[in-house]
Design a protein around this motif. Structure first.
Motif, PDB file in Angstrom:
ATOM      1  N   CYS A 110      -2.777   3.638   8.002  1.00  0.00           N
ATOM      2  CA  CYS A 110      -2.323   3.876   9.381  1.00  0.00           C
ATOM      3  C   CYS A 110      -1.210   4.903   9.427  1.00  0.00           C
ATOM      4  O   CYS A 110      -1.124   5.701  10.355  1.00  0.00           O
ATOM      5  N   MET A 111      -0.333   4.864   8.437  1.00  0.00           N
ATOM      6  CA  MET A 111       0.816   5.775   8.453  1.00  0.00           C
ATOM      7  C   MET A 111       0.417   7.194   8.056  1.00  0.00           C
ATOM      8  O   MET A 111       1.196   8.115   8.181  1.00  0.00           O
ATOM      9  N   GLY A 112      -0.795   7.355   7.526  1.00  0.00           N
ATOM     10  CA  GLY A 112      -1.212   8.687   7.089  1.00  0.00           C
ATOM     11  C   GLY A 112      -0.773   8.984   5.677  1.00  0.00           C
ATOM     12  O   GLY A 112      -0.624  10.148   5.295  1.00  0.00           O
ATOM     13  N   ALA A 113      -0.564   7.957   4.885  1.00  0.00           N
ATOM     14  CA  ALA A 113      -0.126   8.161   3.500  1.00  0.00           C
ATOM     15  C   ALA A 113      -1.297   8.634   2.640  1.00  0.00           C
ATOM     16  O   ALA A 113      -2.440   8.224   2.854  1.00  0.00           O
ATOM     17  N   ASP A 114      -1.004   9.488   1.683  1.00  0.00           N
ATOM     18  CA  ASP A 114      -2.005   9.942   0.724  1.00  0.00           C
ATOM     19  C   ASP A 114      -2.354   8.774  -0.217  1.00  0.00           C
ATOM     20  O   ASP A 114      -1.482   8.023  -0.632  1.00  0.00           O
ATOM     21  N   HIS A 115      -3.664   8.647  -0.556  1.00  0.00           N
ATOM     22  CA  HIS A 115      -4.106   7.514  -1.390  1.00  0.00           C
ATOM     23  C   HIS A 115      -3.377   7.459  -2.722  1.00  0.00           C
ATOM     24  O   HIS A 115      -3.010   6.401  -3.209  1.00  0.00           O
ATOM     25  N   GLU A 116      -3.199   8.646  -3.298  1.00  0.00           N
ATOM     26  CA  GLU A 116      -2.649   8.710  -4.644  1.00  0.00           C
ATOM     27  C   GLU A 116      -1.121   8.832  -4.608  1.00  0.00           C
ATOM     28  O   GLU A 116      -0.434   8.253  -5.434  1.00  0.00           O
ATOM     29  N   LEU A 117      -0.632   9.593  -3.639  1.00  0.00           N
ATOM     30  CA  LEU A 117       0.784   9.968  -3.660  1.00  0.00           C
ATOM     31  C   LEU A 117       1.626   9.257  -2.611  1.00  0.00           C
ATOM     32  O   LEU A 117       2.825   9.469  -2.517  1.00  0.00           O
TER      33      LEU A 117
END
Ligand code: AMP
Ligand code: MG
Length: 402
Positions: A315-322
């Motif tokens: 939801c926050m738009g975080a990168d999967h890896e980073l």
């Protein structure tokens, strides 16, 4: 409402609930723990100019092919200094780490490999072009370096500064309400009457929310009464982006979160086939995502780690890896037999240590879902598939908690 779903199905259903994304400009000094809203490019070359990796002498390599060559000292190049001497054949310039390479020089001799004699220097070791750090060898101007969705930690913040940014666009932190429910709960610091326990989940959940880079709004404990719960949920729906409750989602008569959600909310699923953490509920209340976590302390942590955290990151738009995450999937070798759970993914607490040929898992405390000490005495969770027992020596999937 779906019931008794798998963890994968729970995640898929949860992903249909979203929270609006906003961005804001954040200064470098407040960037730690924030998430980048857009990709970031370097404003400069790094290094910005050719410079020395060593204290020593800037020389012409072809002058130093034999040991014991003596060169004339023509000046000094220091970090931050401006005036650079010209180095011609038979000459050397004293140079400090990070200082620009003077014109004419193409190699560095370490100070340890030299002997100074008046205004000359005797070269006693190799002259290495490799001791020159080349302009742009680390980063090039306008090169995209950091991905959108990257969580800014200590190394990232240094990199952002190195690239010349004093502020960057970050994702606004969503606010998540934390509401504990239960007549038996009292605040730590007060005396317990018979039947009472200290309320702990709201503190743990707040910390987990903050670890994910969001803001938590803790509510006072809501007692087991429908009106009080409804009022608090309404307030949370108005002032927060998402709602977490703890307790009151089981089958009991007093499990009012479940009853209220069924009667007046929009439940998506109830009960997930995991142990611990079986009865979580997920849906929305007044158009705000709501996760009803089980009251047992271990269950509330495990459901947050396995369902809420990945949902929140997405939801926050975080990168999967980073982006921020609370666990890494690894393979561990069991040093004892571990019993699985019928029809449920079994997440027993394990202590993961680095053995000679990989990760090794042991168990220590009582594994009951009421024993929060088990989450401290261990640093991982097994991912034992339903109906599978594992034997000592077997290698299985696990989550390594951060
Ligand atoms: P419930 O899900 O409400 O039936 O609660 C399950 C168990 O967790 C009960 O033993 C509760 O006393 C305990 N519990 C519920 N909420 C909390 C809380 N906020 N902090 C600590 N323990 C809790
Ligand atoms: Mg309760």
């Amino acid at each position: 409402m779906e019931t008794s779903v798998t963890l994968e199905r729970a995640l898929a259903l949860a992903s249909t609930l979203t929270i609006p994304r906003h961005t804001e400009t954040t200064p470098l000094s407040l960037l730690s723990g924030r998430i980048l809203a857009s990709p970031l490019s370097s404003k400069v070359d790094d290094p910005a100019f050719d410079n020395s990796a060593m204290d020593g002498w800037a020389v012409r390599a072809q002058d130093c092919t034999s040991d014991g060559t003596t060169l004339e000292i023509v000046g000094t190049s220091r970090a931050g200094g401006e005036q650079l001497p010209q180095v011609s054949t038979g000459q050397a310039s004293r140079i400090m780490t990070g200082a620009p390479i003077p014109p004419g020089a193409d190699a560095i001799v370490m100070v340890e490999d030299s002997a100074e004699e008046g205004n000359h220097v005797k070269i006693l070791g190799p002259a290495r072009p490799g001791f020159i750090r080349k302009q742009g060898e680390n980063l090039q101007k306008d090169q995209e370096i950091l991905r959108a969705g990257t969580l800014i930690g200590p190394a990232e913040i240094s990199l952002v500064a190195t690239m010349g940014h004093h502020e960057v666009e970050t994702l606004c932190k969503p606010t998540v309400a934390v509401i504990s429910t239960g007549d038996e709960l009292v605040q730590p610091g007060t005396n317990l009457s018979p039947g009472q326990i200290y309320e702990s989940n709201s503190y743990g959940l707040t910390s987990l929310i903050e670890k994910m880079g969001a803001t938590a709004k803790r509510y006072d404990v809501v007692h087991d009464n429908i009106e009080g719960l409804r009022t608090t949920l309404n307030d949370a729906a108005e002032s927060c982006d998402a709602i977490l409750t703890s307790g009151g989602v089981s089958m009991g008569e007093w499990d009012l979160v479940r009853r209220l959600m069924e009667d007046e909310g929009q439940p998506l699923f109830w009960k997930v086939r995991i142990r611990p953490g079986g009865p979580p509920l997920c849906g929305s209340w007044k158009n705000k995502p709501l996760f009803g976590l089980p009251g047992n302390p271990v269950s509330s942590h495990v459901v947050f780690i396995s369902i809420v955290a990945p949902w929140l990151a997405e939801c926050m738009g975080a990168d999967h890896e980073l982006g921020p995450r609370l666990a890494d999937r690894i393979r561990v070798k069991l040093s004892e037999d571990i019993k699985g759970a019928p029809k449920k993914l079994c997440m027993r607490r394990i202590r993961i240590e680095i053995g000679e040929d990989g990760f090794v898992a042991t168990t220590h405390t009582h594994q009951g879902s009421g024993n929060i000490h088990s989450m401290v005495a261990h640093n991982g969770l097994t991912l034992l598939p339903p109906d599978i027992d594992a034997k000592a020596g077997e290698i299985i999937d696990a989550l390594w908690l951060r």
